[in-house]
Scaffold this active site. Structure first.
Site, mmCIF file in Angstrom:
data_model
loop_
_atom_site.group_PDB
_atom_site.id
_atom_site.type_symbol
_atom_site.label_atom_id
_atom_site.label_comp_id
_atom_site.label_asym_id
_atom_site.label_seq_id
_atom_site.Cartn_x
_atom_site.Cartn_y
_atom_site.Cartn_z
ATOM 1 N N CYS A 283 0.815 -1.206 0.000
ATOM 2 C CA CYS A 283 0.000 0.000 0.000
ATOM 3 C C CYS A 283 0.856 1.267 0.000
ATOM 4 O O CYS A 283 1.545 1.556 -0.964
ATOM 5 C CB CYS A 283 -0.980 -0.050 1.168
ATOM 6 N N HIS A 284 0.841 2.055 1.076
ATOM 7 C CA HIS A 284 1.645 3.272 1.183
ATOM 8 C C HIS A 284 3.061 2.999 1.700
ATOM 9 O O HIS A 284 3.904 3.893 1.688
ATOM 10 C CB HIS A 284 0.966 4.290 2.118
#
Length: 184
Positions: A110-111
């Protein structure tokens, strides 16, 4: 050979995406992997579920006390605030570099690739991440693709919580391969 012979370090702080820490952690524990959670402090850290408060978890150790030699792989959960805070911590960034340079598996979802950008380990690598971090990844030299899991050498990346099963499978496969290589 058994995954019980392996030890994974996870690093997170407040703002981690709950599913991206809890689900891979539990899946690895269920597979017999020893998992240690490190953070900036040992007080409980607060997760999030799509930006709203989620579960808390108490880290086992601080990043300051981590010896990378004790671990076979590093797993970095996402969430917006979590990697954004961690990429400002020199010790955390140094650990990402160390695991990567030692050829150990580094898995980010994800991030979390923001930490890979900060650690300067993406140049020439094929990778993926959350759409809003992909430009940062490209600017760091990555060949960014939109796939549920991307494995390039010792680097594993995934896009979002929907990719967790493929992400965990790739981590377990990398740990198994590392065991086989160590036995040769």
């Amino acid at each position: 050979m058994s995954l019980a012979e392996t030890h994974v370090l996870m690093i997170a702080t407040d703002g981690f995406e709950e599913s991206e820490l809890m689900k891979p952690r539990q899946a690895l524990l269920d597979a017999g992997v020893k998992v240690t959670l490190a953070s900036l402090k040992t007080d409980p850290i607060q997760g999030e579920v799509q930006g709203k408060p989620g579960a808390t978890i108490t880290p086992d150790i601080t990043v300051e006390d981590v010896d990378s030699d004790d671990y076979d792989a590093l797993v970095l959960p996402g969430g917006v605030g979590n990697p954004d805070k961690l990429r400002m911590d020199d010790t955390t960034v140094g650990l990402v570099q160390e695991f990567f340079d030692d050829g150990k598996t580094v898995a980010a979802i994800c991030h979390a690739p923001w930490l890979l950008v900060e650690a300067d380990v993406l140049d020439g690598k094929r990778a993926t991440g959350w759409p809003s971090v992909r430009t940062d990844m490209e600017n760091a030299g990555a060949d960014v693709v939109d796939e549920e899991v991307v494995v390039d050498g010792n680097l594993i990346t995934s896009r979002n919580p929907d990719d967790i099963p493929a992400f965990v499978d790739a981590i377990k496969q990398a740990l198994t391969q590392a065991l086989e290589t160590a036995d040769e």
